[in-house]
Scaffold this motif. Structure first.
Motif, short mmCIF file in Angstrom:
data_model
loop_
_atom_site.label_atom_id
_atom_site.label_comp_id
_atom_site.label_asym_id
_atom_site.label_seq_id
_atom_site.Cartn_x
_atom_site.Cartn_y
_atom_site.Cartn_z
N SER A 173 16.14 -14.20 -5.52
CA SER A 173 16.49 -15.57 -5.17
C SER A 173 15.67 -16.48 -6.05
O SER A 173 14.44 -16.48 -5.97
N LYS A 216 7.61 -10.94 -0.70
CA LYS A 216 8.20 -11.90 -1.63
C LYS A 216 7.31 -11.99 -2.87
O LYS A 216 6.11 -12.27 -2.75
N PRO A 272 12.56 -4.29 -1.79
CA PRO A 272 13.60 -3.65 -0.99
C PRO A 272 13.08 -2.85 0.21
O PRO A 272 13.82 -2.64 1.15
N LEU A 273 11.83 -2.40 0.16
CA LEU A 273 11.35 -1.55 1.25
C LEU A 273 10.58 -2.32 2.31
O LEU A 273 10.69 -2.05 3.50
N TYR A 274 9.77 -3.30 1.90
CA TYR A 274 8.90 -3.96 2.87
C TYR A 274 9.10 -5.48 2.91
O TYR A 274 8.38 -6.18 3.59
N ASP A 275 10.07 -5.96 2.15
CA ASP A 275 10.44 -7.37 2.17
C ASP A 275 9.32 -8.31 1.75
O ASP A 275 9.26 -9.44 2.21
N PRO A 327 0.81 -1.22 0.00
CA PRO A 327 0.00 0.00 0.00
C PRO A 327 0.84 1.27 0.00
O PRO A 327 0.42 2.30 -0.50
N TYR A 362 12.63 -10.23 -3.35
CA TYR A 362 12.25 -9.69 -2.05
C TYR A 362 12.26 -8.18 -2.17
O TYR A 362 13.31 -7.58 -2.41
N ALA A 382 2.26 -15.51 0.03
CA ALA A 382 1.66 -15.45 1.36
C ALA A 382 2.77 -15.23 2.39
O ALA A 382 3.90 -15.65 2.16
N PRO A 383 2.52 -14.57 3.50
CA PRO A 383 1.19 -14.17 3.97
C PRO A 383 0.72 -12.85 3.37
O PRO A 383 -0.40 -12.46 3.62
N ASP A 384 1.53 -12.17 2.57
CA ASP A 384 1.07 -10.92 1.98
C ASP A 384 0.28 -11.21 0.72
O ASP A 384 0.36 -12.30 0.17
N LYS A 385 -0.46 -10.22 0.28
CA LYS A 385 -1.29 -10.42 -0.91
C LYS A 385 -1.13 -9.25 -1.87
O LYS A 385 -0.98 -8.11 -1.43
#
Lengths: 808, 106
Positions: B62, B74, B69-72, B51, B67, B84-87
């Motif tokens: 990888s 994937k 750079p700001l919020y890692d 967001p 990944y 997951a767990p992000d969407k």
């Protein structure tokens, strides 16, 4: 052909209303949804405002549903628009800007307003409630400008507001009508303990005072009480209570008592119109806390999608104060009467208090102060109306010494119903958490948080989420707790370093391949770590892997949230020259640097440099890199010292600059900060540095393991030395020992605690030979490093790949 | 309706360092181009699906994953899907390599 969907209009874009919509969407409800909100923001977590005030969270952090969410769910959102009437005849919702939207169903979730005492002067400038982002902004602004504040109301919200203002540096007095704080949630004992604790934290109190007037001209300047006394205040927060926001319902002809009256399915007196949240009155009660709102929302959502549901029969209210360092909890009944059986335990030394009320052996209420670990179990026991048993008694009173933790945890979560809400703030059920764990193979609370939202807000449910995780994972929970440095491996840091040395592994790829990494090329956690360990073990031969460096180290500049970078040149010991300052100013103007900031480490930060300009800025500055982006020596902070200061006993500026020149550019497990002081007045703050040095007439005293960051720690006195040569040798040995034994990302504050101060002293101070070897090893490593900005300027290929942007 | 697709030549393969993103602006769209360790090329829009936004090009690569750079977060470079767990999802664009030219179609 598309079937016309029923139109659902939600009035009120807050947690209760949007929470209901989320439930409806989860249940697959097929509505065409429109949402109206008076505030200009998307839905945010109102109960987190205390954290915004406290400064630990920003407004962005507390937004629950960003505008994308509305778009993704095809919801029409009108912010900054207030609905004024529902017209039952034409089935239309009419807003203040003339907009009207037709409906099949309406949910009113207009929440509540701060109750402003009807006393003379209450409309003066400088008087606010504590309800929304606008109030919060007003308080933040007031703290900048004014010194004294009064908070009227010693309830939950008032105390959170007061602590927030104290944190912002104001002199704050809480004015309360009664003699006990939070008298609607706490008994006298807990209330007194709470007051004592808040006093310790700097909040003042005026108890038993009724405010009759707010004095001042246009702006408030004080309070007058019924006993004739006065209190000076430049800013007043009214936190005496909330008033359900029922104007719209009244104007539309809906039955309103204190709140909008609803039945057990949240239906109002008007057909097809429902009400949830703080504006609602159910069985004579208006709720002002978040958990009941979600319980109402669940019932309403199921009702609206036509799923079977139990009627809403009211909520057991539990409270938790959101002030860091003050743990208070209450649930159900809390004041004992003749018909209660009371179990209580008070510990004045540990400052804890626990009370459980039973009625006919049924647990009907509980109060906790100081230690709230049992809050989740107690809340559940009260809610279920459980009967007290020996087992429960032992669990919640902590007297059972045998049986072990396993049985205890089982008792709480195993018997919990699937539909029970675990996270009241975000309306997450036990089932949602169990599903998240089983379907996604999660092993940590953080993963559950990111997926379901549980624990995301006040964090009070974290113990229960942990218990559920443990319950679902069973034995494997233990296993995952003992995991390796990241999810790619089960090996620990020490095992990896030992394998690298034993097998002579040379690259991250080789390490990961030979040591059987689960993800062949590692992740953002282990790649930088392994790259560091390789460089530490082979200082002369390891070829640094740019692709394994975190962005800031790869670019030798700090990335900002908008993708621009910052440039921080060296200023050894915090000392610069007019010529250097002039050059910094010229370059800053030429490249349109957004902000020039003086950093905490005594140098200048050029913020907001465009990525493609970064190398040009380096070139034109023509100064060494300050390594502000690196896990490396940042700065050596110095005071003026004996060159100029009349108190100075040592040349702190000179020694500071010498140390910064000597140790710069070398990789450490984490960032590394130093300070050198010319006398024990300690103006350069040695106590919060990785190595802090304090001069005295006879030599230097060295401190290690200090930290001023997330977990502040005062440095430990490490040793005293007489000469500058001894000082350098000790610093070298400490740094190298830390480099060789520290976990990647572990600061010295944690390292000292883990290794033990005496242990480190034994290795370095009691063994001169060892000390000299450590110092020799760091000197060898230091001989290999060179300035990264120069290197990048000389390497056209890499510089172009990293910084240039082609425009096609 | 089919909109017209354009092919842009981004440069030679050697201009892209393995596992290090490079930014190329193709008309209105800013792309982050990645070369994985097996010399496959991927193009994604250089904008994090988080967001709070931000660029992607500086992330750690990888395998086929990035990944951010700001919020890692994937992100799968092949389809742009956030793991997951992000969407979330990032726009991806097909990349072709013919001889000495790396091309993207958008």
């Amino acid at each position: 052909m598309r079937v016309e969907r029923e139109k659902l209009v939600l009035i009120g874009n807050g947690m209760a209303g949007v929470g209901t919509i989320e439930q409806i969407l989860k249940l697959g409800g097929a509505y065409d949804i429109t949402i109206f909100g008076s505030e200009p923001h998307p839905n945010y977590n109102r109960i987190m405002l205390s954290y915004v005030l406290e400064g630990s969270k920003s407004i962005e952090d507390i937004i629950l549903n960003d505008r994308q969410w509305y778009e993704d769910n095809h919801i029409t959102l009108h912010t900054g628009t207030t609905v004024v009437r529902i017209d039952e005849d034409t089935r239309q919702v009419i807003a203040d800007n003339g907009l009207s939207v037709s409906y099949d169903k309406v949910i009113i979730a207009t929440g509540s307003n701060s109750f402003i005492l009807p006393v003379p002067g209450s409309t003066k400038e400088g008087v606010v409630g504590f309800r929304d982002i606008a109030d919060c902004d007003a308080m933040l602004a007031a703290a900048q400008q004014y010194r004294t504040a009064a908070v009227i109301g010693g309830g939950l919200l008032g105390l959170e507001a007061a602590k927030g203002l104290v944190n912002l540096g104001m002199d704050v007095t809480v004015v309360h009508l009664l003699e006990d704080l939070m008298e609607r949630q706490l008994d006298h004992t807990a209330s007194s303990m709470l007051q004592a604790e808040l006093k310790r934290q700097g909040v003042k109190f005026a108890m038993g005072k009724q405010t009759v007037e707010l004095t001042g001209e246009e702006r408030v300047n004080g309070l007058r009480f019924s006993d004739g006394t006065e209190l000076q205040a430049d800013f007043v927060v009214m936190a005496v209570g909330i008033k359900p926001n029922t104007q719209l319902a009244k104007d539309s002809g809906i039955t309103v008592n204190r709140g909008i009256v609803v039945n057990d399915y949240l239906q109002t007196s008007m057909e097809n119109v429902y009400s949830v949240g703080e504006c609602t009155e159910h069985r004579g009660t208006c709720y002002g806390l978040v958990a009941p709102l979600f319980e109402q929302g669940m019932v309403l959502a199921k009702h609206l999608v036509g799923a079977s549901t139990q009627p809403y029969e009211g909520s057991v209210v539990a409270t938790k104060l959101k002030i860091s360092g003050v743990d208070v909890f209450s649930a159900g009944e809390f004041t004992e009467t003749a018909e209660h059986t009371v179990i209580s335990a008070k510990d004045e030394w540990k400052r804890t208090y626990k009370k459980i009320l039973l009625k006919d052996n049924i647990i009907v209420g509980a109060v906790l102060f100081g230690d709230v670990t049992e809050s989740a179990s107690l809340q559940k026991l009260v809610k279920q109306g459980s009967e007290m048993t020996d087992e429960i008694y032992n669990e919640v009173m902590g007297t059972g010494c045998c049986g072990g933790g396993g049985a205890k945890q089982g008792l709480s979560v195993e018997t919990m119903a699937d539909e029970e809400i675990v996270c009241g703030c975000n309306g997450v059920t036990k089932k949602a958490i169990v599903d998240a764990v089983t379907e996604n193979g999660f092993t940590t609370v953080d993963e559950i948080k990111a997926c379901t939202g549980a624990t995301r807000s006040c964090g009070g449910c974290k113990p229960v989420v942990e218990q559920i995780l443990q319950f679902v994972l069973g034995d494997s929970f233990q296993e995952s707790a003992k995991a390796g440095i990241c999810s790619c491996t089960t090996l620990s840091r020490d095992e990896i370093v030992a394998e690298i040395t034993a097998k002579g592994l040379k690259t991250t790829k080789e390490v990961m391949n030979v040591l059987d990494w689960k993800q062949a090329e590692g992740c953002s956690k282990c790649r930088p770590a392994v790259n560091y360990y390789l460089g530490m073990i082979y200082p002369d031969t390891h070829e640094d892997e740019k692709e394994s460096r975190f962005v800031n180290e790869r670019m030798s500049a700090n990335i900002q949230k908008d993708g621009t970078f910052t440039v921080v040149p060296r200023m050894y010991g915090g000392v610069t020259t007019p010529e250097d300052l002039k050059r910094i100013a010229d370059v800053s103007i030429k490249y349109d640097v957004k902000v020039v900031k003086v950093t905490g480490g005594q140098r200048l930060d050029l913020i907001g440099v465009k990525k493609e300009d970064v190398p040009k800025v380096w070139e034109e500055l023509d100064m060494p890199s300050g390594y502000a982006y690196a896990k490396s020596l940042r700065t050596v902070k110095t005071c003026v010292g004996n060159q100029f200061c009349r108190f100075g006993t040592q040349d702190s500026m000179g020694v500071g600059a010498m140390l910064e020149r000597k140790y710069e550019r070398l990789d450490f497990p984490a960032k590394f900060k130093m300070a050198v002081n010319g006398c024990p007045r300690n103006c350069a703050e040695s106590c919060t540095k990785d190595i802090g040095i304090v001069g005295n007439d006879g030599g230097w005293e060295v401190f290690i393991g200090g930290n001023g960051g997330i977990k502040p720690r005062i440095a430990d006195a490490f040793c005293k030395v007489k000469t500058d040569e001894e000082l350098v040798e000790v610093c070298s040995a400490v740094m190298q020992y830390y480099r060789e034994t520290g976990n990647y990302l572990e600061r010295t504050s944690e390292w000292v605690e883990r290794m033990g101060l005496e242990n480190i002293q034994r290795v370095i101070m009691d063994n001169a030979e060892n000390r000299k070897e450590l110092a020799a090893r760091i000197d060898f490593a230091l001989a290999q490093v060179s300035d990264p900005w120069k290197k990048m300027l000389d390497d056209d290929n890499t510089r172009s790949a990293l910084f240039e942007k082609a425009n096609l | 309706m089919e909109s017209t697709k354009l092919k842009y030549t981004l440069g030679t393969p050697q201009q892209f360092l393995p596992q290090i993103g490079r930014v190329v602006a193709c008309g209105p769209v800013e792309l982050a181009i990645f070369r994985t360790s097996d010399d496959q090329f991927y193009a994604v829009e250089n904008r994090s699906p988080h967001p709070k936004g931000g660029p992607l090009a500086e992330g750690i690569v990888s395998g086929y994953y990035l990944y951010d750079p700001l919020y890692d977060w994937k992100i799968d470079l092949r389809n742009g899907e956030v793991q997951a767990p992000d969407k979330g999802i990032v726009a991806t664009f097909p990349v072709t390599v013919d001889g000495d030219n790396v091309n993207v179609i958008l």
